[in-house]
Enzyme design. Structure first.
Site, PDB file in Angstrom:
ATOM      1  N   TYR A  51       0.199  -8.435  -2.025  1.00  0.00           N
ATOM      2  CA  TYR A  51       0.998  -7.202  -1.956  1.00  0.00           C
ATOM      3  C   TYR A  51       1.935  -7.056  -3.160  1.00  0.00           C
ATOM      4  O   TYR A  51       2.932  -6.330  -3.076  1.00  0.00           O
ATOM      5  CB  TYR A  51       1.795  -7.166  -0.653  1.00  0.00           C
ATOM      6  CG  TYR A  51       0.979  -6.688   0.539  1.00  0.00           C
ATOM      7  CD1 TYR A  51       0.436  -5.399   0.580  1.00  0.00           C
ATOM      8  CD2 TYR A  51       0.746  -7.516   1.627  1.00  0.00           C
ATOM      9  CE1 TYR A  51      -0.317  -4.955   1.659  1.00  0.00           C
ATOM     10  CE2 TYR A  51      -0.006  -7.077   2.724  1.00  0.00           C
ATOM     11  CZ  TYR A  51      -0.523  -5.787   2.721  1.00  0.00           C
ATOM     12  OH  TYR A  51      -1.265  -5.339   3.798  1.00  0.00           O
ATOM     13  N   PHE A  59      10.651  -2.712   1.578  1.00  0.00           N
ATOM     14  CA  PHE A  59      10.004  -3.342   2.724  1.00  0.00           C
ATOM     15  C   PHE A  59       9.159  -4.568   2.356  1.00  0.00           C
ATOM     16  O   PHE A  59       8.532  -5.171   3.225  1.00  0.00           O
ATOM     17  CB  PHE A  59       9.136  -2.313   3.465  1.00  0.00           C
ATOM     18  CG  PHE A  59       8.084  -1.653   2.602  1.00  0.00           C
ATOM     19  CD1 PHE A  59       6.863  -2.274   2.361  1.00  0.00           C
ATOM     20  CD2 PHE A  59       8.313  -0.407   2.029  1.00  0.00           C
ATOM     21  CE1 PHE A  59       5.896  -1.680   1.572  1.00  0.00           C
ATOM     22  CE2 PHE A  59       7.338   0.203   1.233  1.00  0.00           C
ATOM     23  CZ  PHE A  59       6.129  -0.436   1.011  1.00  0.00           C
ATOM     24  N   ARG A  87     -10.801   3.938   5.862  1.00  0.00           N
ATOM     25  CA  ARG A  87      -9.440   4.483   5.946  1.00  0.00           C
ATOM     26  C   ARG A  87      -9.368   5.631   6.956  1.00  0.00           C
ATOM     27  O   ARG A  87      -8.342   5.798   7.636  1.00  0.00           O
ATOM     28  CB  ARG A  87      -8.946   4.904   4.557  1.00  0.00           C
ATOM     29  CG  ARG A  87      -8.641   3.658   3.696  1.00  0.00           C
ATOM     30  CD  ARG A  87      -7.950   3.969   2.408  1.00  0.00           C
ATOM     31  NE  ARG A  87      -6.594   4.462   2.557  1.00  0.00           N
ATOM     32  CZ  ARG A  87      -5.504   3.704   2.572  1.00  0.00           C
ATOM     33  NH1 ARG A  87      -5.595   2.387   2.490  1.00  0.00           N
ATOM     34  NH2 ARG A  87      -4.314   4.246   2.677  1.00  0.00           N
ATOM     35  N   THR A  93      -1.057   5.341   7.331  1.00  0.00           N
ATOM     36  CA  THR A  93      -0.232   4.130   7.276  1.00  0.00           C
ATOM     37  C   THR A  93       0.805   4.111   8.397  1.00  0.00           C
ATOM     38  O   THR A  93       1.017   3.082   9.041  1.00  0.00           O
ATOM     39  CB  THR A  93       0.493   4.077   5.900  1.00  0.00           C
ATOM     40  OG1 THR A  93      -0.479   4.232   4.867  1.00  0.00           O
ATOM     41  CG2 THR A  93       1.247   2.775   5.723  1.00  0.00           C
ATOM     42  N   HIS A 117      -5.297  -3.359   7.443  1.00  0.00           N
ATOM     43  CA  HIS A 117      -5.210  -3.003   6.019  1.00  0.00           C
ATOM     44  C   HIS A 117      -6.603  -2.598   5.566  1.00  0.00           C
ATOM     45  O   HIS A 117      -7.586  -3.232   5.956  1.00  0.00           O
ATOM     46  CB  HIS A 117      -4.741  -4.198   5.180  1.00  0.00           C
ATOM     47  CG  HIS A 117      -4.962  -3.987   3.707  1.00  0.00           C
ATOM     48  ND1 HIS A 117      -4.061  -3.337   2.911  1.00  0.00           N
ATOM     49  CD2 HIS A 117      -6.038  -4.274   2.908  1.00  0.00           C
ATOM     50  CE1 HIS A 117      -4.545  -3.243   1.681  1.00  0.00           C
ATOM     51  NE2 HIS A 117      -5.739  -3.816   1.650  1.00  0.00           N
ATOM     52  N   GLU A 128      -9.402  -6.723  -4.323  1.00  0.00           N
ATOM     53  CA  GLU A 128      -9.032  -7.343  -3.042  1.00  0.00           C
ATOM     54  C   GLU A 128     -10.164  -8.212  -2.495  1.00  0.00           C
ATOM     55  O   GLU A 128      -9.915  -9.269  -1.925  1.00  0.00           O
ATOM     56  CB  GLU A 128      -8.657  -6.251  -2.037  1.00  0.00           C
ATOM     57  CG  GLU A 128      -7.355  -5.561  -2.427  1.00  0.00           C
ATOM     58  CD  GLU A 128      -6.926  -4.464  -1.458  1.00  0.00           C
ATOM     59  OE1 GLU A 128      -5.842  -3.905  -1.656  1.00  0.00           O
ATOM     60  OE2 GLU A 128      -7.676  -4.171  -0.501  1.00  0.00           O
TER      61      GLU A 128
HETATM   62  P1  GDP Z   1      -1.873   1.169   3.480  1.00  0.00           P
HETATM   63  O1  GDP Z   1      -2.804   1.163   2.302  1.00  0.00           O
HETATM   64  O2  GDP Z   1      -2.138   2.319   4.428  1.00  0.00           O
HETATM   65  O3  GDP Z   1      -1.806  -0.138   4.213  1.00  0.00           O
HETATM   66  O4  GDP Z   1      -0.413   1.442   2.911  1.00  0.00           O
HETATM   67  P2  GDP Z   1       0.323   0.926   1.578  1.00  0.00           P
HETATM   68  O5  GDP Z   1      -0.618   0.191   0.671  1.00  0.00           O
HETATM   69  O6  GDP Z   1       1.083   2.079   1.029  1.00  0.00           O
HETATM   70  O7  GDP Z   1       1.391  -0.104   2.139  1.00  0.00           O
HETATM   71  C1  GDP Z   1       1.025  -1.427   2.486  1.00  0.00           C
HETATM   72  C2  GDP Z   1       1.689  -1.795   3.775  1.00  0.00           C
HETATM   73  O8  GDP Z   1       3.115  -1.824   3.574  1.00  0.00           O
HETATM   74  C3  GDP Z   1       1.504  -0.780   4.902  1.00  0.00           C
HETATM   75  O9  GDP Z   1       0.305  -0.985   5.629  1.00  0.00           O
HETATM   76  C4  GDP Z   1       2.710  -1.017   5.760  1.00  0.00           C
HETATM   77  O10 GDP Z   1       2.521  -2.117   6.632  1.00  0.00           O
HETATM   78  C5  GDP Z   1       3.767  -1.373   4.736  1.00  0.00           C
HETATM   79  N1  GDP Z   1       4.559  -0.171   4.387  1.00  0.00           N
HETATM   80  C6  GDP Z   1       4.199   0.865   3.582  1.00  0.00           C
HETATM   81  N2  GDP Z   1       5.162   1.776   3.485  1.00  0.00           N
HETATM   82  C7  GDP Z   1       6.187   1.321   4.255  1.00  0.00           C
HETATM   83  C8  GDP Z   1       7.485   1.816   4.551  1.00  0.00           C
HETATM   84  O11 GDP Z   1       7.909   2.881   4.084  1.00  0.00           O
HETATM   85  N3  GDP Z   1       8.252   1.041   5.362  1.00  0.00           N
HETATM   86  C9  GDP Z   1       7.786  -0.129   5.875  1.00  0.00           C
HETATM   87  N4  GDP Z   1       8.582  -0.840   6.669  1.00  0.00           N
HETATM   88  N5  GDP Z   1       6.575  -0.635   5.624  1.00  0.00           N
HETATM   89  C10 GDP Z   1       5.777   0.082   4.818  1.00  0.00           C
END
Ligand code: GDP
Length: 147
Positions: A51, A59, A87, A93, A117, A128
């Site tokens: 990540y 976060f 997706r 998300t 994820h 990945e």
């Molecule tokens: P994904 O591709 O849908 O998993 O989303 P992202 O790659 O943008 O973010 C990775 C992971 O970070 C997400 O699945 C969430 O678990 C976490 N995350 C993303 N945005 C936020 C946020 O605004 N707040 C919090 N607490 N967690 C977040």
């Protein structure tokens, strides 16, 4: 679009809730094939690196701690337009914004603990997949008669 591979992680919350089979079943019913799969308990360094793109986000630490809070199941899914299909079946998300019937709408409690994820594009899918699997661990069915 063509046939693609994408990375799916069943996150610790979904594993704790006994949802591994349910998650994979939904994706299989959506036409995707599992071509590699393993259960692992990520080390802190691995979760941090996976990540790393979110390193500066507020976060980030919570996300890393959550991802190492229990085992995860990491799979490679293959099929026509697999990245977008995965997706779509996962949902947005934030589970509050996820479409009804998606994995996140049905099983995720919050944006922090959102069940799954999935890679968000061809480049991230490639990176990945290579992060977690060697080529020898993947059993592609691209040319097989199952299609
Ligand atoms: P994904 O591709 O849908 O998993 O989303 P992202 O790659 O943008 O973010 C990775 C992971 O970070 C997400 O699945 C969430 O678990 C976490 N995350 C993303 N945005 C936020 C946020 O605004 N707040 C919090 N607490 N967690 C977040």
């Amino acid at each position: 679009m063509g046939k693609e591979q994408t990375l799916l992680i069943v996150k610790p919350d979904a594993v704790r809730k006994n949802l591994i089979g349910e998650v994979l079943a939904r994706l299989e019913k959506g036409g995707l094939k599992v071509v590699a799969s393993k259960m692992v308990h990520l080390k802190e360094k691995e979760a941090e690196e996976f990540y790393a793109i979110h390193r500066e986000r507020p976060f980030y630490r919570d996300l890393v701690n959550f991802m190492i809070s229990g085992p995860v199941v990491i799979s490679i899914l293959e099929g026509e337009g697999a990245i977008a299909k995965n997706r779509e079946i996962m949902g947005a998300t934030n589970p509050k914004e996820a479409a009804p019937g998606t994995i996140r709408a049905d099983f995720a409690d919050s944006i922090d603990e959102n069940a799954v994820h999935g890679s968000d594009g061809p480049d991230t899918a490639r990176t990945e997949i290579a992060f977690f699997f060697t080529p020898q661990e993947i059993c592609p069915r691209l040319k097989a008669r199952d299609y």
